[in-house]
Structures are given as C-alpha cells and as structure tokens.
Scaffold this motif. Sequence first.
Motif, PDB file in Angstrom:
ATOM      1  N   THR A   1       0.866  -1.207   0.107  1.00 35.05           N
ATOM      2  CA  THR A   1       0.021  -0.074   0.029  1.00 35.05           C
ATOM      3  C   THR A   1       1.045   1.224   0.110  1.00 35.05           C
ATOM      4  N   ALA A   2       1.939   1.351   0.807  1.00 36.56           N
ATOM      5  CA  ALA A   2       2.783   2.271   0.841  1.00 36.56           C
ATOM      6  C   ALA A   2       3.604   2.614  -0.521  1.00 36.56           C
ATOM      7  N   MET A   3       3.955   1.576  -1.222  1.00 32.39           N
ATOM      8  CA  MET A   3       4.370   1.865  -2.477  1.00 32.39           C
ATOM      9  C   MET A   3       3.713   2.327  -3.526  1.00 32.39           C
ATOM     10  N   GLU A   4       2.528   1.753  -3.373  1.00 23.00           N
ATOM     11  CA  GLU A   4       1.566   2.147  -4.616  1.00 23.00           C
ATOM     12  C   GLU A   4       1.029   3.563  -4.396  1.00 23.00           C
ATOM     13  N   TYR A   5       0.774   4.176  -2.967  1.00 20.84           N
ATOM     14  CA  TYR A   5       0.360   5.575  -2.890  1.00 20.84           C
ATOM     15  C   TYR A   5       1.570   6.469  -2.717  1.00 20.84           C
ATOM     16  N   ASN A   6       2.658   6.173  -2.643  1.00 24.60           N
ATOM     17  CA  ASN A   6       3.807   7.109  -2.698  1.00 24.60           C
ATOM     18  C   ASN A   6       4.171   7.215  -4.031  1.00 24.60           C
ATOM     19  N   SER A   7       3.695   6.572  -4.947  1.00 18.45           N
ATOM     20  CA  SER A   7       4.146   6.907  -6.363  1.00 18.45           C
ATOM     21  C   SER A   7       3.217   7.828  -7.117  1.00 18.45           C
ATOM     22  N   ARG A   8       3.777   8.659  -8.198  1.00 18.05           N
ATOM     23  CA  ARG A   8       2.808   9.159  -8.923  1.00 18.05           C
ATOM     24  C   ARG A   8       2.630   8.446 -10.321  1.00 18.05           C
ATOM     25  N   TYR A   9       3.305   7.440 -10.447  1.00 19.14           N
ATOM     26  CA  TYR A   9       3.003   6.614 -11.627  1.00 19.14           C
ATOM     27  C   TYR A   9       2.255   5.541 -11.394  1.00 19.14           C
ATOM     28  N   PRO A  10       1.752   4.964 -12.426  1.00 15.81           N
ATOM     29  CA  PRO A  10       0.882   3.700 -12.470  1.00 15.81           C
ATOM     30  C   PRO A  10       1.519   2.639 -11.582  1.00 15.81           C
ATOM     31  N   GLY A  11       0.889   1.596 -11.004  1.00 15.20           N
ATOM     32  CA  GLY A  11       1.344   0.506 -10.157  1.00 15.20           C
ATOM     33  C   GLY A  11       0.570  -0.752 -10.791  1.00 15.20           C
ATOM     34  N   MET A  12      -0.172  -1.281  -9.612  1.00 18.51           N
ATOM     35  CA  MET A  12      -1.067  -2.162  -9.830  1.00 18.51           C
ATOM     36  C   MET A  12      -2.588  -2.101  -9.287  1.00 18.51           C
ATOM     37  N   LEU A  13      -2.639  -1.005  -8.308  1.00 19.13           N
ATOM     38  CA  LEU A  13      -3.736  -0.723  -7.858  1.00 19.13           C
ATOM     39  C   LEU A  13      -4.774   0.273  -8.875  1.00 19.13           C
ATOM     40  N   GLU A  14      -5.955  -0.258  -8.972  1.00 21.78           N
ATOM     41  CA  GLU A  14      -6.671   0.353 -10.071  1.00 21.78           C
ATOM     42  C   GLU A  14      -7.611   1.213  -9.253  1.00 21.78           C
ATOM     43  N   PHE A  15      -7.914   2.382 -10.054  1.00 18.05           N
ATOM     44  CA  PHE A  15      -8.711   3.749  -9.746  1.00 18.05           C
ATOM     45  C   PHE A  15      -8.158   4.069  -8.420  1.00 18.05           C
ATOM     46  N   ARG A  16      -6.882   4.409  -8.317  1.00 21.59           N
ATOM     47  CA  ARG A  16      -6.163   4.854  -7.186  1.00 21.59           C
ATOM     48  C   ARG A  16      -6.355   6.462  -6.892  1.00 21.59           C
ATOM     49  N   PHE A  17      -6.586   6.895  -8.199  1.00 18.70           N
ATOM     50  CA  PHE A  17      -7.003   8.579  -8.047  1.00 18.70           C
ATOM     51  C   PHE A  17      -8.213   8.759  -8.483  1.00 18.70           C
ATOM     52  N   ALA A  18      -9.398   7.886  -8.187  1.00 22.40           N
ATOM     53  CA  ALA A  18     -10.641   7.954  -8.373  1.00 22.40           C
ATOM     54  C   ALA A  18     -11.482   7.819  -7.130  1.00 22.40           C
ATOM     55  N   PRO A  19     -11.242   8.396  -6.379  1.00 20.24           N
ATOM     56  CA  PRO A  19     -12.071   8.181  -4.992  1.00 20.24           C
ATOM     57  C   PRO A  19     -13.575   8.360  -5.102  1.00 20.24           C
ATOM     58  N   PRO A  20     -14.541   7.768  -4.391  1.00 20.98           N
ATOM     59  CA  PRO A  20     -14.187   6.879  -3.181  1.00 20.98           C
ATOM     60  C   PRO A  20     -14.241   5.335  -3.492  1.00 20.98           C
ATOM     61  N   TYR A  21     -13.661   4.959  -4.750  1.00 18.97           N
ATOM     62  CA  TYR A  21     -13.709   3.594  -5.156  1.00 18.97           C
ATOM     63  C   TYR A  21     -12.865   2.560  -4.097  1.00 18.97           C
ATOM     64  N   ASN A  22     -11.607   2.864  -4.071  1.00 21.69           N
ATOM     65  CA  ASN A  22     -11.091   2.276  -3.147  1.00 21.69           C
ATOM     66  C   ASN A  22     -11.160   2.374  -1.506  1.00 21.69           C
ATOM     67  N   ARG A  23     -11.699   3.522  -1.235  1.00 23.18           N
ATOM     68  CA  ARG A  23     -12.221   3.755   0.208  1.00 23.18           C
ATOM     69  C   ARG A  23     -13.370   3.096   0.461  1.00 23.18           C
ATOM     70  N   LEU A  24     -14.188   2.751  -0.382  1.00 21.46           N
ATOM     71  CA  LEU A  24     -15.477   2.207  -0.023  1.00 21.46           C
ATOM     72  C   LEU A  24     -15.251   0.799   0.055  1.00 21.46           C
ATOM     73  N   ARG A  25     -14.412   0.337  -0.863  1.00 21.98           N
ATOM     74  CA  ARG A  25     -14.006  -1.313  -0.709  1.00 21.98           C
ATOM     75  C   ARG A  25     -13.233  -1.555   0.719  1.00 21.98           C
ATOM     76  N   PHE A  26     -12.152  -0.475   1.119  1.00 23.40           N
ATOM     77  CA  PHE A  26     -11.586  -0.566   2.329  1.00 23.40           C
ATOM     78  C   PHE A  26     -12.513  -0.731   3.528  1.00 23.40           C
ATOM     79  N   PHE A  27     -13.360   0.298   3.594  1.00 27.16           N
ATOM     80  CA  PHE A  27     -14.420   0.349   4.716  1.00 27.16           C
ATOM     81  C   PHE A  27     -15.441  -0.903   4.645  1.00 27.16           C
TER      82      PHE A  27
END
Length: 284
Positions: A48-74
């Motif tokens: 998680t730290a590597m994904e969100y500390n990078s400005r470039y695409p990684g493996m996590l989808e919709f990283r900059f399209a909230p609240p997609y991942n937030r909704l899944r996390f909660f």
Amino acid sequence: MVSQTPGALARALLMAMLVATPALLIPFTHRGTAQIVLVLALLAAVFTAMEYNSRYPGMLEFRFAPPYNRLRFFTLGAILVALSIMLRGQVVPSAVSGSLNGAAARLADILDFPFSPVRLVVVLLPGEADAGLSGMLRRASALAYALSIGMVLVFVVFVRFLGWPTRSGPFNVWINLPLFDPTGGGDVLYRLRRDAVLNLVLGLLLPFAIPAIVRIAAAVIGPVSLADPQTLIWTVSAWAFLPASLLMRGIAMQRIAAMIEDKRRRSYAAAQSPVDEGRVLQGV
C-alpha cells in the motif's frame, strides 16, 4: 512526492490494521497464526505504501478516483470487524456481539432461501457438523453478503447521481487503469465494455460458484475446517467481498466506456460543425 508520503504511510498503517483485525479481536489466537498474520499485515502495508507513494501507475486500479478504493476498504473492514466481534462473543459475550448476532439472524432469515448464496455456503458444512457452527456460519455469511451488496449499491449511487469519477476532477485512464493497455489491439471502447461484462458476469456467478468449487476441492485435497474462527472469518469475507468487488469494477469500466463514447460523439460533432457551416454559406 514528499507531500504524498504521510498519506501513503497512513494508508499502509490502516491496511496493516485491517489484516490484523481478526487476530486482534479473537481471543486465544494461536502463536503460529499470529505470526502468519503479522507477516501478511507487513506485506499489505508495504504494498500500500509503495502504491500510494508513487505518482506513476502501479497495480492498484482507480487509485486517483475516490471513493472507489475507500469504499472497498471500509466495507471489507466492516465485514472483518463484525464477524470478529460475533465470533468473539462466543467466548467473551457482550452487548455489541449480541446485537450483531441478532441483526445477522434477521438478515439470515431474509437471505437464506432455497438456492440462495447463503444457503449454498451453509451446505459446505458436513452433515455431522455442530448446530452452533452451522448457525454461526449462516449468520456470518448473511451479514457479510448484505454488507457487500450495500457496497455495490452505494457505488451505483456515486456513479448514477454523484458524477463519479469526474466529480473529483479529470479522469486519467493511464494512472487509474494501469493493468489496461489501450494499445493492446482493437477498439478501446469495445475492450472496456467486454471487460465490464466479464466482471459483471463473474461477480454475479461467483457467490454461487465458490461453494461448489470448495466442495470439489475438499473432495480432492481434504475438507476445509471452518471450526477455526480465523478460517471462518476470512473464508466468508472472501466469498462475499470478492464478487462484490468484481461487480464494482464492471460498473466502473462500463461508466468509463460511456464517458469515452460521449467524448468521441462530442469530438465528432465539433469536427463536423465547421464543414456544415461552410456548406450552408455556399448554398446561400
């Protein structure tokens, strides 16, 4: 990059706590299980730290399209916490565990009907299984399934009525869909819709297919013991959450395909309008 680091570290800590939640709430966790959970929590935190500390695409989808991942996390957090408190109540009863078990029992009465996903999960238990374990599995699967359905419905509201994903700014396909190659051949619109349909179909079928797959695997490699609280929590959580995540992904990709189609239509209309105006002037 520096401004992203605190947020990435906070997300990593939350992810580690999410993975460790069942082991922390369930009393008398075996030492070996606790060590495995610790390793998994550290791996989840590092990822998680590597994904969100990078400005470039990684493996996590919709990283900059909230609240997609937030909704899944909660939602996953709510499922894990609720099931952990319910199972903890068998050893350390409390008002919260009693209320959760009562709410889960009412949901089970609604969702446990012939050929329903909840009924199929309960059938996983052998015929000689303890009645208490069968009732707990029935309540846990009903609660987890209801929370997952609620996650999908909330996301539909964000898509249909709140303008996701453009409500928080321009949507960048490259960084939000890093595993989708737009140059992979064929029309991007067709491929997005194809993937959306595939995810929707899998999301609808997996709650029914997973119990059957588990029964086949049990006949080959041996039965899965759901008597262990950790196994029951993670099995039920995965069964309910993964199909719902696929449904969300299918809805999201269908929405992106609709956005691309609308942008193409407007671009074509804008490109043709000067020609039409010229033809009108020539006719005059």
